[in-house]
Design a protein around this motif. Sequence first.
Motif, PDB file in Angstrom:
ATOM      1  N   PHE A 161       0.820  -1.212   0.000  1.00  0.00           N
ATOM      2  CA  PHE A 161       0.000   0.000   0.000  1.00  0.00           C
ATOM      3  C   PHE A 161       0.858   1.267   0.000  1.00  0.00           C
ATOM      4  N   ALA A 162       2.029   1.187  -0.635  1.00  0.00           N
ATOM      5  CA  ALA A 162       2.935   2.336  -0.670  1.00  0.00           C
ATOM      6  C   ALA A 162       2.251   3.577  -1.252  1.00  0.00           C
ATOM      7  N   ALA A 163       1.318   3.380  -2.181  1.00  0.00           N
ATOM      8  CA  ALA A 163       0.631   4.512  -2.804  1.00  0.00           C
ATOM      9  C   ALA A 163      -0.266   5.253  -1.825  1.00  0.00           C
TER      10      ALA A 163
ATOM     11  N   SER B 113       8.046  -1.579   6.218  1.00  0.00           N
ATOM     12  CA  SER B 113       7.271  -2.204   5.155  1.00  0.00           C
ATOM     13  C   SER B 113       5.944  -1.481   4.968  1.00  0.00           C
ATOM     14  N   THR B 114       5.446  -1.454   3.737  1.00  0.00           N
ATOM     15  CA  THR B 114       4.125  -0.893   3.455  1.00  0.00           C
ATOM     16  C   THR B 114       3.157  -1.983   2.973  1.00  0.00           C
TER      17      THR B 114
ATOM     18  N   VAL C 162      -4.256   3.407  -8.749  1.00  0.00           N
ATOM     19  CA  VAL C 162      -3.321   4.090  -7.854  1.00  0.00           C
ATOM     20  C   VAL C 162      -2.538   3.057  -7.037  1.00  0.00           C
ATOM     21  N   LEU C 163      -3.230   2.061  -6.510  1.00  0.00           N
ATOM     22  CA  LEU C 163      -2.584   1.001  -5.729  1.00  0.00           C
ATOM     23  C   LEU C 163      -1.516   0.298  -6.551  1.00  0.00           C
TER      24      LEU C 163
ATOM     25  N   VAL D 125       3.277   4.119  -5.827  1.00  0.00           N
ATOM     26  CA  VAL D 125       3.929   5.381  -5.475  1.00  0.00           C
ATOM     27  C   VAL D 125       2.833   6.376  -5.095  1.00  0.00           C
ATOM     28  N   ARG D 126       3.165   7.305  -4.208  1.00  0.00           N
ATOM     29  CA  ARG D 126       2.187   8.293  -3.797  1.00  0.00           C
ATOM     30  C   ARG D 126       1.727   9.119  -4.992  1.00  0.00           C
ATOM     31  N   ASP D 127       0.418   9.276  -5.116  1.00  0.00           N
ATOM     32  CA  ASP D 127      -0.182  10.040  -6.204  1.00  0.00           C
ATOM     33  C   ASP D 127      -0.723  11.340  -5.624  1.00  0.00           C
ATOM     34  N   SER D 128      -0.256  12.455  -6.126  1.00  0.00           N
ATOM     35  CA  SER D 128      -0.684  13.748  -5.598  1.00  0.00           C
ATOM     36  C   SER D 128      -2.174  13.991  -5.821  1.00  0.00           C
TER      37      SER D 128
END
Length: 270
Positions: free
Chosen positions: A155-157, A166-167, A221-222, A226-229
Motif C-alpha cells: 500500500f505504498a501509494a 514495510s508498506t 493508484v494502488l 507510489v504516492r499520487d498527488s
Amino acid sequence: MRWRIDLRYDGTAFHGWARQGGLRTVQGVLEQALGTVLRQSEPPSVTCAGRTDTGVHARGQVVHLWLPEGTVARDLIHRLNGVLPDDVWINAAAPAPDGFDARFSALFRRYVYRVCDDRAAWDPLTRNHVLRVLQPLDVDRMNEASAHLLGEHDFAAFCRRREGASTVRALLEFSWRRTAPGRVEATVIADAFCHSMVRALVGSVLPVGDGRREPSWPAEVLAARVRDSAVFVVPAHGLTLEEVRYPADEGMAARAVEARQVRGEVHQRG
C-alpha cells in the motif's frame, strides 16, 4: 505485573497519541495521570495498539503497561477517571494475559470514517467528528471501488513512507454504508495500518462517490505503488479507532511473535 487498559478519547485537542515535549498528547496526559494516582515521579510508560494522529479519535484504544503488585482494577479506573481531563475516559483495566502485547498481539484494527454529504443534513455539533462534503455520494460506486483494494498488497501509494518500514498490509474490509439521510460511513479493517493509510484510502474513494473518478481508479493508484498527488488525504477529524481485536488469551503470545516477524518494527498508525 503487566496490565491492559482500554480507553476512549476525543482527539480534537490532542497533537496525536505519541508523547511530544511541550505538546498535549494522549500518551502524555495518560502517563501524567498514572503518575498522579500511583504517586510516582516517573510514571509507567504505556504502549498502545495504534498510534493515532493529530485530531483522530478513539473508542477502542488499548494499551499495556507495568503496574505494581497489589493494584486493584476498580480503584485504578476510578482514580484515573477522577484526574483525567474530560476528553479521555478509561473503559476497563485488568491484569493482562500471558504474552499480551497491545500492539503486536492484535489481530486487526477497525476504523470508521464519517461523512455528511447533504447540506440540509449538516449538524454543526458534529463538526469535530464528521467530514462535510459538497456533493452527494453514490455508495454503490464507492463499494465497487473499495472492493478492488481488499487483500494483502503493497500500500505504498496510500502511505507516508518511513525509513526501513514495510508498506505491505492485509486490508480485510473496506466498505461504505449510508447510516441516515446525508450520513455515510466507511469501515476500514486491516491487520495493521501505515501512517495516514486510512485517510488516503478514504480520500481515493470519495471522488468515485461524487462522480469525478471511475471505480477502477483507486486500484490503478494502488498498482502504481507510489504516492499520487491526486489522492487527497482526508482530514483527521472524521476518523475514529473503534476496535482492536485480539485472539483468545492462550493465543496472545504466539500472535505477538508472528506479528513481530511479519511486520518488524512498523508503526501502527491510522
